[in-house]
Write an enzyme that holds these catalytic residues in place. Structure first.
Site, PDB file in Angstrom:
ATOM      1  N   HIS A 562       0.832  -1.209   0.000  1.00  0.00           N
ATOM      2  CA  HIS A 562       0.000   0.000   0.000  1.00  0.00           C
ATOM      3  C   HIS A 562       0.864   1.256   0.000  1.00  0.00           C
ATOM      4  O   HIS A 562       0.664   2.169  -0.814  1.00  0.00           O
ATOM      5  CB  HIS A 562      -0.916  -0.014   1.225  1.00  0.00           C
ATOM      6  CG  HIS A 562      -1.780   1.201   1.365  1.00  0.00           C
ATOM      7  ND1 HIS A 562      -3.095   1.233   0.951  1.00  0.00           N
ATOM      8  CD2 HIS A 562      -1.521   2.449   1.852  1.00  0.00           C
ATOM      9  CE1 HIS A 562      -3.604   2.431   1.177  1.00  0.00           C
ATOM     10  NE2 HIS A 562      -2.668   3.189   1.730  1.00  0.00           N
ATOM     11  N   GLU A 563       1.832   1.321   0.908  1.00  0.00           N
ATOM     12  CA  GLU A 563       2.679   2.520   0.993  1.00  0.00           C
ATOM     13  C   GLU A 563       3.518   2.693  -0.267  1.00  0.00           C
ATOM     14  O   GLU A 563       3.778   3.820  -0.704  1.00  0.00           O
ATOM     15  CB  GLU A 563       3.570   2.442   2.237  1.00  0.00           C
ATOM     16  CG  GLU A 563       2.810   2.404   3.558  1.00  0.00           C
ATOM     17  CD  GLU A 563       1.880   3.592   3.751  1.00  0.00           C
ATOM     18  OE1 GLU A 563       2.170   4.690   3.223  1.00  0.00           O
ATOM     19  OE2 GLU A 563       0.842   3.434   4.416  1.00  0.00           O
ATOM     20  N   HIS A 566       1.738   4.713  -2.920  1.00  0.00           N
ATOM     21  CA  HIS A 566       1.945   6.151  -2.831  1.00  0.00           C
ATOM     22  C   HIS A 566       3.312   6.532  -3.404  1.00  0.00           C
ATOM     23  O   HIS A 566       3.453   7.516  -4.127  1.00  0.00           O
ATOM     24  CB  HIS A 566       1.889   6.600  -1.370  1.00  0.00           C
ATOM     25  CG  HIS A 566       0.524   6.562  -0.774  1.00  0.00           C
ATOM     26  ND1 HIS A 566      -0.572   7.134  -1.379  1.00  0.00           N
ATOM     27  CD2 HIS A 566       0.071   6.030   0.388  1.00  0.00           C
ATOM     28  CE1 HIS A 566      -1.634   6.957  -0.615  1.00  0.00           C
ATOM     29  NE2 HIS A 566      -1.276   6.281   0.455  1.00  0.00           N
ATOM     30  N   HIS A 569       3.504   6.588  -7.157  1.00  0.00           N
ATOM     31  CA  HIS A 569       2.810   7.776  -7.659  1.00  0.00           C
ATOM     32  C   HIS A 569       3.738   8.981  -7.598  1.00  0.00           C
ATOM     33  O   HIS A 569       3.835   9.766  -8.553  1.00  0.00           O
ATOM     34  CB  HIS A 569       1.552   8.012  -6.825  1.00  0.00           C
ATOM     35  CG  HIS A 569       0.532   8.878  -7.487  1.00  0.00           C
ATOM     36  ND1 HIS A 569      -0.640   9.249  -6.879  1.00  0.00           N
ATOM     37  CD2 HIS A 569       0.507   9.475  -8.710  1.00  0.00           C
ATOM     38  CE1 HIS A 569      -1.343  10.019  -7.693  1.00  0.00           C
ATOM     39  NE2 HIS A 569      -0.662  10.168  -8.805  1.00  0.00           N
TER      40      HIS A 569
END
Length: 782
Positions: A562-563, A566, A569
């Site tokens: 999940h991290e 980010h 991105h």
């Protein structure tokens, strides 16, 4: 607000993701161990720098750098010592004053054409200090660094507030936007930057008369104080609650042994926290569950008073800025755009989720009647029953599988990082390359540095991984953007050469931090610099590689995926303008890449890239993952309904109700009204659970965002990556499509247009309530 620090997306601020996944009929893992997964020297090193302490100790100083003098934290030339933060801040203010003069003094069309460029540089200069200082004050283990970072943050924040109330800046921006010839000279990114900054100005009361502007500042400061107080004071009215011994006999004694207080009549346990959660999941005695549930959801009376003032002050700020409510103000630059659109999404999502919730409620009710041996039709599921019966249903499924959960043995931290690098190579053509550490570069010896290498462009980002626990460190996983991507213009290089003739102009422009130069295109970029924070146990400190590495649970493996969503991105959102770089997009669009990564974390072919037993090197049998996912799916409908209710409550609290509610604002009554109208189970009248809803401070009318991005991520997973079927999750075709339509734009392109292009659905292009409702209809599905 003209300038704001980079947004931080922390796992602690998001609801738990319960992602559904299609289960393959039969999948041994041999078929998923793809021979075309990269196995370069760097790939092997990547695993060892995280799994072996002895390897890391020898590797971290192998860069050929024999100097002992500090190169500065993050290789920033100012940050060789704590006091350097203040020097960095003062130099930044001087630079900003020159940039402000360029904007305010612009009088010709040519000069006004440069206004977005100068405002972007102004934002970049401030954020370099604010974002690094915010990170250091919360993460650095040395108190002297924390103190200096706090002082630097305060200095720049105060200066930022001065800029945000400088009418000349807005007047110049408005004049430039109003001139078609000037606008014609802007790039699409510069047009977006100008529009974003103009919207921010409209929220800062900059056009108000002096008295009202002063009131706006006073209200804003009070909101900050109240928000901090609200989060800090989240405590129950009764911190502990007593039970008879027999009422706790179903609770694991190991959980109770260190936290209970025994007395003559029974045992006292905390009314909130892990022990209380475990007790609610375990206690067969319904009266005991009822008692604990009420205590754990009854906040301090003073907390409710703080919340009331907090919400009313937010409403007053919105009214001063010309908005009907705080939600109207805060949603104006989001994909939702309005509270009506949020309600369209939540209503559609609720309808989609209704049948699954009803089925789960019926399963729990059947179990409750069976347990009580009573067919009484008046028996129903109560709020304090949910956790208990969901746990019973999950335990039944575990007992049927009869397979112990040894998943962590296949997820050493090094292999997970290796897997992420391999996955990003397959999808996007980028990989992680471990880099030695320069003197003074990191804040703890356990921090690893990874350079992100693009197969065509070379190094494109720097990633610091602070993944191991230490005393005083926050346990919450987090992604920090320490510095965003930005193109450095040739005129800026010339300017630096003139102002500092004795220094390398890049040292002046970039403070010594990483850049990349493309000679053929004659372009120079400052590289995004990112920090990932986790709290994993450090590997054994032995010199033998046979010792046990850090092993991650399945949930922790999902968290790091999940991290990294980010992070990718931030890495691939490489824009010319800093204001729209990477994760600097609409808040309700920013979680999409990270939530999508949770789908990859459970895909058989993705796991086949790396998941092997740390001792035997045997591949992970996917049946173990399938069983785990099936158990996690239990109760997803009820959990989704709970998140929908919280999102609706967030909307109600940030509507005009705090100032207009008949009979005066009553936050408890508002909560009860929401649960009565939309929930499967009513909330007991004696509770005040809103006193524990700390997300109200962070989200302020945007709590729906995570549900929204979960719905989008499920759709993208199915339509762009074909639900992972036949290895689609690791094919470049899907990765290229997601990169080209979403990631590379950062915030420089409207999110609805990104989605319309990605999914080929023109109904989404212009957004609005209809598009929001369409996303709600997709549901939270695989």
């Amino acid at each position: 607000m003209l300038i704001s620090p980079c947004r931080l997306y922390r796992a602690s601020f998001r609801p738990i993701a319960l992602v559904q996944h299609r289960l393959p009929r039969r999948l041994a893992f041999a078929a998923a161990s793809h021979s075309h997964a990269p196995t370069t020297q760097d790939d092997h090193v990547l695993r060892h720098v995280f799994d072996s302490q002895s390897f890391w100790r020898s590797f971290r100083h192998t860069g050929g750098c024999t100097a002992t003098q500090s190169k500065g934290l993050f290789c920033n030339r100012y940050l060789t010592q704590p006091q350097g933060f203040l020097d960095f801040s003062r130099a930044t203010v001087e630079k900003c004053q020159r940039l402000v003069a360029n904007v305010v003094g612009a009088s010709t069309k040519g000069e006004r054409c440069s206004i977005p460029y100068f405002l972007d540089r102004l934002s970049d200069s401030l954020c370099r200090v604010l974002d690094m200082a915010d990170f250091v004050r919360s993460t650095h283990p040395d108190s002297s660094w924390q103190e200096s970072a706090t002082q630097a943050y305060a200095m720049l924040f105060q200066y930022m507030n001065v800029l945000n109330t400088t009418p000349d800046l807005k007047a110049q921006l408005v004049a430039a936007l109003g001139d078609p010839e000037v606008r014609a000279g802007w790039t699409s990114e510069e047009k977006m930057v100008a529009q974003i900054l103009l919207k921010d100005f409209s929220k800062s009361a900059i056009d108000l008369p002096k008295e009202k502007r002063q009131a706006f500042v006073a209200f804003s400061n009070r909101i900050s104080q109240l928000g901090t107080k609200f989060v800090k004071d989240m405590r129950p009215e009764l911190p502990s609650i007593s039970f008879q011994h027999r009422q706790l006999r179903d609770v694991d004694p190991l959980v109770l042994q260190h936290v209970t207080r025994r007395h003559l009549t029974g045992v006292s346990i905390p009314s909130v926290g892990p022990v209380a959660i475990t007790a609610l999941q375990s206690m067969k005695d319904e009266a005991a569950r009822h008692k604990l549930y009420i205590a754990g959801r009854s906040a301090l009376k003073s907390q409710l008073q703080t919340l009331q003032e907090f919400l009313q002050t937010r409403a007053k700020v919105a009214n001063l800025s010309g908005y009907r409510s705080y939600a109207d103000m805060n949603l104006s630059d989001k994909l939702a755009q309005s509270p009506a659109a949020v309600h369209s999404f939540l209503a559609a999502l609720s309808k989609d989720n209704e049948s699954q919730t009803q089925q789960e409620m019926e399963e729990m009710l059947f179990l409750k009647k069976l347990e009580k041996g009573d067919e009484d039709t008046s028996i129903q599921i109560e709020p304090w029953d949910r956790d208990y019966y969901q746990t019973q249903l999950a335990n039944k499924q575990r007992s049927r599988s009869r397979r112990p959960d040894f998943l962590s043995a296949y997820f050493s931290l090094g292999t997970v990082m290796q897997g992420l690098s391999r996955l990003f190579t397959q999808l996007y053509g980028v990989r992680f390359e471990p880099a030695p550490i320069a003197p003074g570069e990191v804040w703890d010896p356990g921090v690893r540095r990874l350079d992100v290498i693009d197969e065509d462009k070379g190094r494109i980002a720097v990633l610091y991984c602070d993944l191991f626990a230490r005393p005083g460190k926050s346990p919450n996983p987090a992604h920090f953007t320490l510095r965003c991507s930005r193109r450095i213009s040739n005129s800026e290089i010339t300017e630096a050469s003139i102002s500092h003739p004795n220094l390398d102009p890049m040292q002046v422009i970039n403070d010594g931090m990483a850049i990349s130069h493309n000679a053929s295109a004659n372009t120079t970029y400052q590289l995004p610099t990112i920090a990932l924070i986790c709290d994993f146990e450090e590997p054994s400190d032995h010199h033998s590689d046979s010792k046990e590495p850090t092993l991650l649970s399945f949930r922790n493996m999902q968290t790091i995926f999940h991290e990294m969503g980010h992070a990718i991105h931030s890495i691939l959102g490489r824009t010319a303008c800093q204001v729209v770089s990477g994760t600097r997009c609409a808040t309700d669009f920013a979680e999409l890449p990270s939530v999508l990564m949770e789908h990859f974390a459970a895909d058989a072919h993705v796991l086949g890239l790396f998941a092997r037993h740390w001792q035997t090197d045997a591949p992970l049998p996917y049946e173990m993952v399938a069983e785990r996912l099936a158990i996690e799916r239990r109760g997803q409908g009820v959990e989704t309904e709970h998140q929908i209710l919280l999102a609706m409550l967030d909307q109600a609290y940030h509507s005009d109700l705090p100032l207009t509610m008949e009979g005066g604002f009553d936050s408890t009554k508002v909560l009860q009204d929401v649960w009565d109208r939309y929930g499967s189970v009513k909330e007991p009248r004696e509770t005040s659970a809103q006193g524990f809803f700390g997300h109200l401070v962070e989200y302020g009318g945007t709590y729906y965002s995570y549900l929204f991005d979960r719905a989008i991520a499920g759709k993208v997973w199915q339509e762009v990556f074909d639900g992972g079927r036949d290895g689609a999750a690791i094919r470049r075709e899907g990765g290229r499509r997601f990169r080209d339509e979403v990631l590379r734009w950062g915030g420089s392109k409207d999110g609805w247009k990104c989605l319309a292009g990605l999914l080929g659905d023109e109904r989404l292009r212009d957004g609005g309530p209809e598009a929001m409702a369409e996303v709600g209809k997709w549901g939270i599905k695989d």
